[in-house]
Design a protein around this motif. Structure first.
Motif, PDB file in Angstrom:
ATOM      1  N   ASP A   1      47.017  32.512  40.991  1.00 21.37           N
ATOM      2  CA  ASP A   1      47.466  31.956  39.965  1.00 21.37           C
ATOM      3  C   ASP A   1      46.476  31.726  38.873  1.00 21.37           C
ATOM      4  O   ASP A   1      46.909  31.716  37.592  1.00 21.37           O
ATOM      5  N   ALA A   2      45.265  32.014  39.152  1.00 20.77           N
ATOM      6  CA  ALA A   2      44.135  31.829  38.116  1.00 20.77           C
ATOM      7  C   ALA A   2      43.716  33.438  37.682  1.00 20.77           C
ATOM      8  O   ALA A   2      42.991  33.564  36.731  1.00 20.77           O
ATOM      9  N   TYR A   3      44.065  34.298  38.529  1.00 18.60           N
ATOM     10  CA  TYR A   3      43.744  35.911  38.368  1.00 18.60           C
ATOM     11  C   TYR A   3      44.113  36.321  36.885  1.00 18.60           C
ATOM     12  O   TYR A   3      43.463  36.907  36.201  1.00 18.60           O
ATOM     13  N   GLY A   4      45.411  35.897  36.370  1.00 17.80           N
ATOM     14  CA  GLY A   4      45.955  36.614  35.344  1.00 17.80           C
ATOM     15  C   GLY A   4      44.996  36.355  34.232  1.00 17.80           C
ATOM     16  O   GLY A   4      44.799  37.130  33.235  1.00 17.80           O
ATOM     17  N   ALA A   5      44.559  35.108  33.792  1.00 20.71           N
ATOM     18  CA  ALA A   5      43.999  34.753  32.751  1.00 20.71           C
ATOM     19  C   ALA A   5      42.518  35.310  32.634  1.00 20.71           C
ATOM     20  O   ALA A   5      41.842  35.911  31.739  1.00 20.71           O
ATOM     21  N   VAL A   6      41.872  35.389  33.809  1.00 20.58           N
ATOM     22  CA  VAL A   6      40.640  35.839  34.125  1.00 20.58           C
ATOM     23  C   VAL A   6      40.866  37.677  33.530  1.00 20.58           C
ATOM     24  O   VAL A   6      40.135  38.153  32.930  1.00 20.58           O
ATOM     25  N   ARG A   7      41.840  38.159  34.274  1.00 22.13           N
ATOM     26  CA  ARG A   7      41.964  39.556  33.816  1.00 22.13           C
ATOM     27  C   ARG A   7      42.333  40.005  32.371  1.00 22.13           C
ATOM     28  O   ARG A   7      41.674  40.973  31.927  1.00 22.13           O
ATOM     29  N   GLU A   8      43.088  39.101  31.737  1.00 26.51           N
ATOM     30  CA  GLU A   8      43.083  39.310  30.164  1.00 26.51           C
ATOM     31  C   GLU A   8      41.934  39.346  29.850  1.00 26.51           C
ATOM     32  O   GLU A   8      41.501  39.828  28.616  1.00 26.51           O
ATOM     33  N   ALA A   9      40.941  38.413  29.903  1.00 28.84           N
ATOM     34  CA  ALA A   9      39.843  38.146  29.327  1.00 28.84           C
ATOM     35  C   ALA A   9      38.943  39.361  29.586  1.00 28.84           C
ATOM     36  O   ALA A   9      38.153  39.914  28.724  1.00 28.84           O
ATOM     37  N   VAL A  10      38.849  39.952  30.793  1.00 28.42           N
ATOM     38  CA  VAL A  10      38.249  41.119  31.010  1.00 28.42           C
ATOM     39  C   VAL A  10      38.799  42.115  30.357  1.00 28.42           C
ATOM     40  O   VAL A  10      37.979  43.092  29.716  1.00 28.42           O
ATOM     41  N   SER A  11      40.229  42.229  30.398  1.00 32.73           N
ATOM     42  CA  SER A  11      40.665  43.680  29.529  1.00 32.73           C
ATOM     43  C   SER A  11      40.390  43.559  27.967  1.00 32.73           C
ATOM     44  O   SER A  11      40.162  44.422  27.178  1.00 32.73           O
ATOM     45  N   ALA A  12      40.228  42.337  27.357  1.00 34.47           N
ATOM     46  CA  ALA A  12      39.920  42.056  25.991  1.00 34.47           C
ATOM     47  C   ALA A  12      38.477  42.636  25.766  1.00 34.47           C
ATOM     48  O   ALA A  12      38.173  43.404  24.749  1.00 34.47           O
TER      49      ALA A  12
ATOM     50  N   GLY B   1      33.915  43.554  31.726  1.00 29.85           N
ATOM     51  CA  GLY B   1      34.601  44.349  30.888  1.00 29.85           C
ATOM     52  C   GLY B   1      33.857  45.509  30.141  1.00 29.85           C
ATOM     53  O   GLY B   1      34.521  46.651  29.904  1.00 29.85           O
ATOM     54  N   ARG B   2      32.726  45.314  29.851  1.00 23.27           N
ATOM     55  CA  ARG B   2      31.840  46.405  29.084  1.00 23.27           C
ATOM     56  C   ARG B   2      31.143  47.288  29.878  1.00 23.27           C
ATOM     57  O   ARG B   2      30.852  48.267  29.613  1.00 23.27           O
ATOM     58  N   MET B   3      30.855  47.120  31.442  1.00 25.25           N
ATOM     59  CA  MET B   3      30.198  47.761  32.322  1.00 25.25           C
ATOM     60  C   MET B   3      30.501  48.233  33.462  1.00 25.25           C
ATOM     61  O   MET B   3      30.125  49.096  34.045  1.00 25.25           O
ATOM     62  N   ALA B   4      31.599  47.566  34.034  1.00 27.08           N
ATOM     63  CA  ALA B   4      32.053  47.720  35.563  1.00 27.08           C
ATOM     64  C   ALA B   4      33.099  48.536  35.506  1.00 27.08           C
ATOM     65  O   ALA B   4      34.017  48.913  34.657  1.00 27.08           O
ATOM     66  N   ASP B   5      33.193  49.266  36.774  1.00 29.41           N
ATOM     67  CA  ASP B   5      34.193  50.275  37.460  1.00 29.41           C
ATOM     68  C   ASP B   5      35.293  49.262  37.844  1.00 29.41           C
ATOM     69  O   ASP B   5      36.548  49.638  37.940  1.00 29.41           O
ATOM     70  N   GLY B   6      34.878  47.951  38.400  1.00 28.33           N
ATOM     71  CA  GLY B   6      35.739  47.261  39.026  1.00 28.33           C
ATOM     72  C   GLY B   6      34.912  45.861  39.110  1.00 28.33           C
ATOM     73  O   GLY B   6      33.861  45.665  38.863  1.00 28.33           O
ATOM     74  N   TRP B   7      35.736  44.771  39.627  1.00 24.96           N
ATOM     75  CA  TRP B   7      35.297  43.443  39.961  1.00 24.96           C
ATOM     76  C   TRP B   7      35.848  42.672  41.075  1.00 24.96           C
ATOM     77  O   TRP B   7      36.979  43.105  41.401  1.00 24.96           O
ATOM     78  N   PHE B   8      35.126  41.789  41.527  1.00 18.23           N
ATOM     79  CA  PHE B   8      35.406  41.106  42.746  1.00 18.23           C
ATOM     80  C   PHE B   8      36.144  39.754  42.195  1.00 18.23           C
ATOM     81  O   PHE B   8      35.441  38.863  41.601  1.00 18.23           O
ATOM     82  N   ALA B   9      37.475  39.641  42.330  1.00 20.25           N
ATOM     83  CA  ALA B   9      38.081  38.147  41.780  1.00 20.25           C
ATOM     84  C   ALA B   9      37.973  37.040  42.998  1.00 20.25           C
ATOM     85  O   ALA B   9      38.637  37.355  43.974  1.00 20.25           O
TER      86      ALA B   9
END
Length: 277
Positions: free
Chosen positions: A195-206, A182-190
């Protein structure tokens, strides 16, 4: 959603002509990027080429397709050397490198390089800062815990200013990984299921929002295995990932013992199947 291919290096091994043909045909078919794994020295490791050397070679056989190591285990490597290697690939390819990095999970990899497995996360954070400065500044002065520079530079600088850095995640990424993305990346590998992606994406966005970054500017990529299952099965997985909003997807043909002809057939079959969607 951009869709790329994983070069089946473990299967093709020393069939260099086959790898070059796979890369060229993936580009000709309109796939957007090529991915290769990183393993350098470990007990019982598969036949895998060093990724940065391999991508420099692939760059000479292609013209437009993006080149993606996924991911370089960054804290096992010397920062300035990696910066120079990445800058060289980006320069030689005309700005086509997307640099995947991570901290890895194998203590034996760190032992082989004489590096500390337990400080890998903090060292990776420092390295990312140093890489970006080396790729964009004429002279870098830096005093860190692991890296110290007194006016050194990378010459020539890469085409991209800086090269985009994408961070590898875990299937259940911990707080430190989420913070790094969230603080350093231009992107990430999920690496998780759709069905688990959304929660992780929300945490990254926060984490991104807390750092004053726009979460929408952080890309994400997952992968789908396309051999060893029916076309309908893997296309359903592609659609499931498309619905999550990931920006990139990588298709894989490796792992079931295909020869070069089989991988090329799967490559063309994937393009035809995607075009029918």
């Amino acid at each position: 959603m951009k869709i790329g291919m994983s070069i089946p290096v473990r299967d093709l091994q020393d069939d260099h002509d086959g790898m070059a043909q796979f890369a060229r045909e993936a580009e000709e078919l309109g796939f957007t990027h090529l991915r290769v794994p990183d393993r350098v020295a470990a007990v019982g490791v598969d036949h895998v080429h060093e990724p940065l050397t391999l991508l420099a070679w692939v760059a000479a056989h292609t013209a437009t397709i993006e080149l993606v190591p996924s991911v370089i285990v960054l804290p096992t490597r010397q920062t300035v050397v990696v910066a120079k290697q990445a800058a060289e690939i980006d320069r030689l390819s005309g700005g086509r490198l997307r640099f995947g990095v991570g901290v890895g999970a194998r203590a034996e990899d760190y032992a082989a390089f004489g590096q500390d497995f337990h400080t890998r996360g903090r060292r990776c954070d420092e390295q990312i800062e140093v890489l970006r400065r080396l790729w964009t500044e004429e002279a870098v002065t830096f005093e860190g815990r692991w890296d110290r520079l007194a006016g050194e530079r990378i010459n020539p600088l890469p085409v991209q200013q800086p090269i985009p850095i994408w961070i590898g995640g875990a299937r259940e990424p911990g707080a430190s990984v989420l913070r790094r993305i969230g603080r350093m990346a231009d992107g990430w590998f999920a690496l998780m299921a759709p069905d688990a992606y959304g929660a992780v994406r929300e945490a990254v966005s926060a984490e991104a929002a807390d750092a004053g970054r726009d979460p929408a500017g952080i890309g994400s990529e997952s992968a789908v295995q396309i051999v060893g299952k029916s076309e309908a099965e893997w296309l359903a997985e592609v659609e499931a990932w498309r619905e999550t909003g990931v920006t990139h997807l990588c298709l894989r043909t490796l792992g079931v013992g295909l020869d070069t002809a089989g991988h090329l057939e799967a490559l063309h079959g994937a393009r035809a199947a995607l075009d029918r969607l």
